[in-house]
Each structure stands twice: as C-alpha cells, then as structure tokens.
Design an enzyme around this catalytic site. Structure first.
Site, PDB file in Angstrom:
ATOM      1  N   THR A   3       0.847  -1.196   0.000  1.00 41.15           N
ATOM      2  CA  THR A   3       0.000   0.000   0.000  1.00 41.15           C
ATOM      3  C   THR A   3       0.878   1.240   0.000  1.00 41.15           C
ATOM      4  O   THR A   3       1.993   1.224   0.517  1.00 41.15           O
ATOM      5  CB  THR A   3      -0.933   0.043   1.244  1.00 41.15           C
TER       6      THR A   3
ATOM      7  N   ASP B 233      -8.661  -2.919  -0.266  1.00 41.52           N
ATOM      8  CA  ASP B 233      -9.428  -1.850  -0.905  1.00 41.52           C
ATOM      9  C   ASP B 233     -10.639  -1.591  -0.024  1.00 41.52           C
ATOM     10  O   ASP B 233     -11.269  -2.526   0.462  1.00 41.52           O
ATOM     11  CB  ASP B 233      -9.850  -2.263  -2.314  1.00 41.52           C
TER      12      ASP B 233
ATOM     13  N   LYS C  26     -12.367   4.077  16.543  1.00 49.37           N
ATOM     14  CA  LYS C  26     -12.110   3.551  15.195  1.00 49.37           C
ATOM     15  C   LYS C  26     -11.244   2.287  15.269  1.00 49.37           C
ATOM     16  O   LYS C  26     -11.529   1.291  14.617  1.00 49.37           O
ATOM     17  CB  LYS C  26     -11.423   4.606  14.322  1.00 49.37           C
TER      18      LYS C  26
ATOM     19  N   HIS D  37     -13.941  -1.227  10.019  1.00 48.98           N
ATOM     20  CA  HIS D  37     -13.884  -2.214   8.945  1.00 48.98           C
ATOM     21  C   HIS D  37     -12.479  -2.796   8.805  1.00 48.98           C
ATOM     22  O   HIS D  37     -12.294  -3.971   8.581  1.00 48.98           O
ATOM     23  CB  HIS D  37     -14.334  -1.540   7.640  1.00 48.98           C
ATOM     24  N   ARG D  38     -11.472  -1.923   8.974  1.00 48.76           N
ATOM     25  CA  ARG D  38     -10.081  -2.400   8.843  1.00 48.76           C
ATOM     26  C   ARG D  38      -9.731  -3.318  10.005  1.00 48.76           C
ATOM     27  O   ARG D  38      -9.065  -4.332   9.838  1.00 48.76           O
ATOM     28  CB  ARG D  38      -9.134  -1.192   8.756  1.00 48.76           C
TER      29      ARG D  38
HETATM   30  P1  IMP Z   1      -8.824   2.910  -1.113  1.00 42.75           P
HETATM   31  O1  IMP Z   1      -9.050   1.629  -0.376  1.00 42.75           O
HETATM   32  O2  IMP Z   1      -7.442   3.423  -0.837  1.00 42.75           O
HETATM   33  O3  IMP Z   1      -9.155   2.814  -2.555  1.00 42.75           O
HETATM   34  O4  IMP Z   1      -9.774   3.946  -0.418  1.00 42.75           O
HETATM   35  C1  IMP Z   1     -10.965   4.396  -0.962  1.00 42.75           C
HETATM   36  C2  IMP Z   1     -11.362   5.687  -0.343  1.00 42.75           C
HETATM   37  O5  IMP Z   1     -11.965   5.445   0.897  1.00 42.75           O
HETATM   38  C3  IMP Z   1     -10.244   6.690  -0.121  1.00 42.75           C
HETATM   39  O6  IMP Z   1     -10.712   7.955  -0.479  1.00 42.75           O
HETATM   40  C4  IMP Z   1      -9.972   6.629   1.344  1.00 42.75           C
HETATM   41  O7  IMP Z   1      -9.606   7.863   1.846  1.00 42.75           O
HETATM   42  C5  IMP Z   1     -11.318   6.186   1.888  1.00 42.75           C
HETATM   43  N1  IMP Z   1     -11.081   5.317   3.032  1.00 42.75           N
HETATM   44  C6  IMP Z   1     -10.536   4.080   3.023  1.00 42.75           C
HETATM   45  N2  IMP Z   1     -10.425   3.618   4.274  1.00 42.75           N
HETATM   46  C7  IMP Z   1     -10.911   4.591   5.068  1.00 42.75           C
HETATM   47  C8  IMP Z   1     -11.027   4.711   6.476  1.00 42.75           C
HETATM   48  O8  IMP Z   1     -10.647   3.841   7.266  1.00 42.75           O
HETATM   49  N3  IMP Z   1     -11.564   5.850   6.918  1.00 42.75           N
HETATM   50  C9  IMP Z   1     -11.994   6.858   6.094  1.00 42.75           C
HETATM   51  N4  IMP Z   1     -11.874   6.806   4.782  1.00 42.75           N
HETATM   52  C10 IMP Z   1     -11.333   5.675   4.271  1.00 42.75           C
END
Ligand code: IMP
Length: 178
Positions: free
Chosen positions: A6, A61, A157, A162-163
C-alpha cells in the site's frame, strides 16, 4: 513476516497496530498494481493481487457505501474523496433523514493461494465534518450506537472499524485460528 502492499501510510499504521496484538510483524511495501474499475471491492482486490508477483503479501481496498445513495460512493470512494471531498457527500445528503452507511474493507492475501477477507462497520453520515484524527471519510462517519465520528474518537475507530474487522480475520487465518 508479511507485507502490506500500500502507499497509504494511514492504512499501514492501523494494520500494523492490529497485527501487533496477534504478535504478527507487518512491513509496508510499495509495489504498483492496477486498480481496475469494477462493481465490487472483491473484484478490484482479486485482479490487483493477480498482477503481483510476490508471496506473503496482501492488498486492501475500502469504500464507504451510503444506503440512501444506492451504495455510492462505494467502489468510487477514492475518486469522489480526491475530486470532491467529504463536503460533496454531505451535500448529497442535505435534508436527507436516512443517513445509514457502511464502511467496507476487502483484503486479498497471497500465501500458497489467494484468500479474500471482508470487514464491515455500520454507521451514519454526520451532519457536518467533525474531528481531525484518521483520514478520508473518518470525519463524517459515526459508528452505530455512538455519537462521535471516527475522526473525533480514534480509539473507537481502532476498536470497531472495517479495517480492524478485516485485519483480525487475516491475523486469525495466519495464526491458524480460523
Ligand atoms: P482505497 O481503499 O485506498 O481505494 O480507499 C478508498 C477511499 O476510501 C479513499 O478515499 C480513502 O480515503 C477512503 N477510506 C478508506 N479507508 C478509510 C477509512 O478507514 N476511513 C476513512 N476513509 C477511508
């Protein structure tokens, strides 16, 4: 040792902390991979992982799925965040009473084969941005049963997100506890 591919430092820090609870060491690796346009996070992750020629690695993702917007921004979360920002989501929900949303995270791990894990947290979209912790949509997401956004209460959080859910599933898989 496993590697989280990442370029997102925030995601990496969160994952590292979660894996530490299981005594699993994680390092960050920055390897470019294609993020295809697809209808689900699962497809994006599976396709991304197929193009990575390494083992003991995972990619993730995530997206914010707003109920009253038919799941938007969902798989387009990054694009919407980067181009329009949280304000646009708040604008779309102006005067909307039904504010339910789900944060979803999908992890693809490549060990002997490919394994896919999913984590979710339900909540509501706040009326305005609140808090400075976290990243992305954290200032507008209030988990169900609480009053603060993830950006106002980062410990919350780290307990519920979710993470947290998805990394725990991977950690249990790696420790043979699933
Ligand atoms: P990606 O997984 O990096 O493609 O994230 C997709 C979008 O969701 C991005 O704009 C991130 O900033 C947002 N995002 C992903 N994980 C989180 C989180 O834990 N908190 C808030 N926004 C998130």
């Amino acid at each position: 040792m496993i590697y989280f591919i990442t370029s997102n430092e925030n995601k990496f820090k969160e994952a590292k902390e979660i894996f530490a609870e299981y005594g699993i060491e994680v390092e960050q690796k920055k390897v470019p991979y294609p993020e295809i346009q697809a209808d689900t996070l699962e497809e994006v992750v599976e396709e991304g992982l197929k193009s990575i020629d390494e083992e003991n690695v995972f990619i993730e993702d995530a997206g914010l799925f707003v109920d009253s917007l038919g799941g938007f921004p969902g798989v387009y979360s990054r694009y919407v965040e980067d181009t329009l920002g949280n304000g646009a989501v708040l604008k779309l929900l102006k005067d909307v009473k039904e504010r339910g949303a789900v944060f979803k995270s999908v992890v693809g791990y490549k060990g002997n084969g490919i394994k896919i894990f999913t984590g979710k947290v339900e909540g509501d979209i706040a009326e305005s941005e609140k808090g400075t912790a976290g990243f992305g949509y954290d200032p507008i997401f209030v988990p169900k049963g609480f009053n603060n956004t993830f950006a106002e209460d980062f410990n919350l959080k780290m307990r519920l997100s979710h993470r947290k859910q998805v990394m725990e599933k991977l950690a249990k898989h790696l420790s043979g506890k699933d």
